[in-house]
Enzyme design. Sequence first.
Site, PDB file in Angstrom:
ATOM      1  N   HIS A 466      54.408  41.039  70.934  1.00 43.76           N
ATOM      2  CA  HIS A 466      53.516  41.621  69.928  1.00 43.76           C
ATOM      3  C   HIS A 466      53.564  40.862  68.595  1.00 43.76           C
ATOM      4  O   HIS A 466      53.721  41.451  67.535  1.00 43.76           O
ATOM      5  CB  HIS A 466      53.815  43.118  69.720  1.00 43.76           C
ATOM      6  CG  HIS A 466      53.907  43.877  71.002  1.00 43.76           C
ATOM      7  ND1 HIS A 466      54.618  45.030  71.146  1.00 43.76           N
ATOM      8  CD2 HIS A 466      53.389  43.618  72.230  1.00 43.76           C
ATOM      9  CE1 HIS A 466      54.525  45.459  72.403  1.00 43.76           C
ATOM     10  NE2 HIS A 466      53.786  44.619  73.069  1.00 43.76           N
TER      11      HIS A 466
HETATM   12  C1  LIG Z   1      54.258  40.121  78.174  1.00 36.10           C
HETATM   13  C2  LIG Z   1      53.369  40.786  77.143  1.00 36.10           C
HETATM   14  C3  LIG Z   1      53.034  42.134  77.283  1.00 36.10           C
HETATM   15  C4  LIG Z   1      52.237  42.752  76.319  1.00 36.10           C
HETATM   16  N1  LIG Z   1      51.920  44.069  76.490  1.00 36.10           N
HETATM   17  C5  LIG Z   1      51.203  44.698  75.538  1.00 36.10           C
HETATM   18  C6  LIG Z   1      50.907  46.087  75.653  1.00 36.10           C
HETATM   19  O1  LIG Z   1      51.286  46.745  76.619  1.00 36.10           O
HETATM   20  N2  LIG Z   1      50.187  46.676  74.655  1.00 36.10           N
HETATM   21  C7  LIG Z   1      49.786  45.976  73.563  1.00 36.10           C
HETATM   22  O2  LIG Z   1      49.192  46.577  72.650  1.00 36.10           O
HETATM   23  N3  LIG Z   1      50.006  44.649  73.445  1.00 36.10           N
HETATM   24  C8  LIG Z   1      50.696  43.996  74.402  1.00 36.10           C
HETATM   25  N4  LIG Z   1      50.931  42.655  74.282  1.00 36.10           N
HETATM   26  C9  LIG Z   1      50.327  41.925  73.138  1.00 36.10           C
HETATM   27  C10 LIG Z   1      48.875  41.532  73.445  1.00 36.10           C
HETATM   28  O3  LIG Z   1      48.825  40.698  74.568  1.00 36.10           O
HETATM   29  C11 LIG Z   1      48.264  40.848  72.222  1.00 36.10           C
HETATM   30  O4  LIG Z   1      48.373  41.718  71.116  1.00 36.10           O
HETATM   31  C12 LIG Z   1      46.779  40.514  72.423  1.00 36.10           C
HETATM   32  O5  LIG Z   1      46.583  39.667  73.523  1.00 36.10           O
HETATM   33  C13 LIG Z   1      46.199  39.840  71.175  1.00 36.10           C
HETATM   34  O6  LIG Z   1      44.825  39.644  71.386  1.00 36.10           O
HETATM   35  P1  LIG Z   1      44.042  38.473  70.661  1.00 36.10           P
HETATM   36  O7  LIG Z   1      42.644  38.540  71.118  1.00 36.10           O
HETATM   37  O8  LIG Z   1      44.306  38.540  69.203  1.00 36.10           O
HETATM   38  O9  LIG Z   1      44.768  37.128  71.168  1.00 36.10           O
HETATM   39  P2  LIG Z   1      44.778  36.459  72.627  1.00 36.10           P
HETATM   40  O10 LIG Z   1      44.645  37.481  73.659  1.00 36.10           O
HETATM   41  O11 LIG Z   1      45.949  35.567  72.675  1.00 36.10           O
HETATM   42  O12 LIG Z   1      43.465  35.575  72.612  1.00 36.10           O
HETATM   43  C14 LIG Z   1      43.354  34.452  71.768  1.00 36.10           C
HETATM   44  C15 LIG Z   1      42.395  33.462  72.414  1.00 36.10           C
HETATM   45  O13 LIG Z   1      42.162  32.390  71.498  1.00 36.10           O
HETATM   46  C16 LIG Z   1      42.138  31.180  72.204  1.00 36.10           C
HETATM   47  N5  LIG Z   1      42.469  30.086  71.282  1.00 36.10           N
HETATM   48  C17 LIG Z   1      43.679  29.799  70.762  1.00 36.10           C
HETATM   49  N6  LIG Z   1      43.593  28.714  69.965  1.00 36.10           N
HETATM   50  C18 LIG Z   1      42.299  28.328  69.969  1.00 36.10           C
HETATM   51  C19 LIG Z   1      41.588  27.267  69.337  1.00 36.10           C
HETATM   52  N7  LIG Z   1      42.188  26.400  68.525  1.00 36.10           N
HETATM   53  N8  LIG Z   1      40.252  27.122  69.608  1.00 36.10           N
HETATM   54  C20 LIG Z   1      39.622  28.006  70.432  1.00 36.10           C
HETATM   55  N9  LIG Z   1      40.251  29.029  71.045  1.00 36.10           N
HETATM   56  C21 LIG Z   1      41.576  29.198  70.811  1.00 36.10           C
HETATM   57  C22 LIG Z   1      43.195  31.379  73.291  1.00 36.10           C
HETATM   58  O14 LIG Z   1      43.010  30.468  74.346  1.00 36.10           O
HETATM   59  C23 LIG Z   1      42.963  32.822  73.683  1.00 36.10           C
HETATM   60  O15 LIG Z   1      42.018  32.944  74.719  1.00 36.10           O
HETATM   61  C24 LIG Z   1      51.733  42.003  75.215  1.00 36.10           C
HETATM   62  C25 LIG Z   1      52.068  40.656  75.079  1.00 36.10           C
HETATM   63  C26 LIG Z   1      52.879  40.050  76.015  1.00 36.10           C
HETATM   64  C27 LIG Z   1      53.221  38.616  75.820  1.00 36.10           C
END
Ligand SMILES: Cc1cc2nc3c(=O)[nH]c(=O)nc-3n(C[C@H](O)[C@H](O)[C@H](O)COP(=O)(O)OP(=O)(O)OC[C@H]3O[C@@H](n4cnc5c(N)ncnc54)[C@H](O)[C@@H]3O)c2cc1C
Length: 529
Positions: A466
């Site tokens: 997280h």
């Molecule tokens: C093992 C594990 C279990 C988890 N379980 C939970 C849970 O049960 N409940 C919960 O609330 N949270 C959980 N989380 C946390 C959750 O996964 C994250 O909070 C969430 O994925 C964040 O979403 P996001 O869209 O901000 O980022 P991400 O899902 O990481 O998406 C970011 C995207 O941006 C893209 N990107 C990165 N850099 C660039 C760039 N330079 N140019 C273009 N694209 C780019 C990436 O490829 C990715 O597709 C867990 C995390 C882990 C590791």
Amino acid sequence: MSTEFDADVIVVGSGVCGSLAAHRLGKAGKHVILLEAGPRVPRWKIVEKFRNTPVKGNPNGPYPDTSYAPKSDSKGYLEETGSTKNNPSYLRLVGGTTWHWAGACYRFLPNDFKMQTLYGVSRDWPISYEDLEPYYGQAEVELGVSGPDDADQSATGRAGTYPPRSTPYPMKAQPLPYMQERADAVLSAAGYRVINEPTARNSRPYDDRPTCQGNNSCTPVCPIGALYNGSVHAYKSEAVGVKLMTDAVVYQVEADGAGKIVAVRYKSPDGSEHRLTARAFVLAAYSIETPRLLLMSNIANSSDMVGRNLSCQPECHQNFMTSEALWPGRGPVHPQTFFTARDGEFRRERAGTKHVVVNNSPNDKIAGNLLKKGIIGPRLDEMIRDQASRIMELSTQHEYPGEPSNRVTLSTTRKDALGLPTPVVHFNRDNAYFLAGFEDTKRVYKRVAELFGATEYSPLTWVHPHTQGTTIMGADPKTSVVDPFGRAHDHPNLYIVGPNVLTTTGTVNPTLTAAALALRTADAVLHSI
Ligand SMILES: Cc1cc2nc3c(=O)[nH]c(=O)nc-3n(C[C@H](O)[C@H](O)[C@H](O)COP(=O)(O)OP(=O)(O)OC[C@H]3O[C@@H](n4cnc5c(N)ncnc54)[C@H](O)[C@@H]3O)c2cc1C
Ligand code: SF4
């Protein structure tokens, strides 16, 4: 749409937060480009790779590891300089990191938004629970959350539903597996507050995805799509006309002399460079890659807060051998939570916590340990059967205050395959407030072990899920990166979404809050263009 720009809005990152924002903007008729660094990968390929992997424990294991968009554990990519290995586990493919999440979807409590005022610690958010409440409801519908409508999730003994909700959960909570039924009975009798965890997991067919079948491989992958992940909205975005461009690694956000963002530049895997213009820009590359992009672009950082306040929810794990057979590993991985300290006056002194009786299938871990001890043959078989039925794994995530010294910076010596500076993470897990919370956790583990007649204990281990806080939200441009709507203080048409904008960590998982904020930010973008 005017021909002056390539798009009305460019969204960077197709994880849950970027895809939710792109979908909302696309649905409203805006011309949106969604740039994703990683590839498109069909679910069956991930499931096949998982099946064929002998070691199942690494959540990142079955996911693509490209040289142009490395994931967090790619060899030689992310450098750690702090006293604690943070190991922020993130993925880079269409849909992002929620491909391997557990789906826990709690709302924050009203008090979580007022930590400084109420308890004299951390910061106050510039918005209240009431500001976010309608968006929590919308996020629950978009993600498909099943949960208990009548629970006091503050675990403070309130009568009825808390925090207040204006809409019910879209789906009823899932039934509990046997181990959780037993845990509920034993822990409730001991005075602990046990709650069916709200999760983005289907307890009935929902949004063209099937009901959870209890396969227990949620982390790293749900084979049937009963568990939500960000690819749902990446592909829904395409369906409403959003242009999803994959293998596009954004490396620069370009501002004009007046501070308005005019373009983003991205590289393709062959190193070729491209430039796209838009009226507004939304960065959604998660808590390490978003600040990395801002630092590479030298923007949004008049406060010097970009990359700082790197936080997470330090999570300890310990196994016990209980005296009774509980049969873990049936049903989803996190069906249940118990709270001993979610909110209250104690938060002046120590971090809040969320405990889970983990329901992962333990067989491979147990077999590995026994083999290491030289046990083989029929004895091995007998011992796996016995221990796999009696093992209980507890995990606890702790609130962790953001500290400016815990931060993401750019390497001055290393570059990735595209020639871009690699991220450096500096994290020390030595905050006194957190450590006081952990002391309480140790007491809880001792008591739970006693309640289940446990004798053997494993050593404590830690993970740091997280990741958040690196582009923090606040009212004051001197101490924060984005305003209450997720707009960069320094740039009128630059927005940031993701857990990285959360002002404080709270005691529960952050993604539902980040998703609600992303929808709120998408509405702000709509009003601005
Ligand atoms: C093992 C594990 C279990 C988890 N379980 C939970 C849970 O049960 N409940 C919960 O609330 N949270 C959980 N989380 C946390 C959750 O996964 C994250 O909070 C969430 O994925 C964040 O979403 P996001 O869209 O901000 O980022 P991400 O899902 O990481 O998406 C970011 C995207 O941006 C893209 N990107 C990165 N850099 C660039 C760039 N330079 N140019 C273009 N694209 C780019 C990436 O490829 C990715 O597709 C867990 C995390 C882990 C590791
Ligand atoms: S238990 Fe199985 S079907 Fe249910 S969400 Fe987890 S992996 Fe998917």
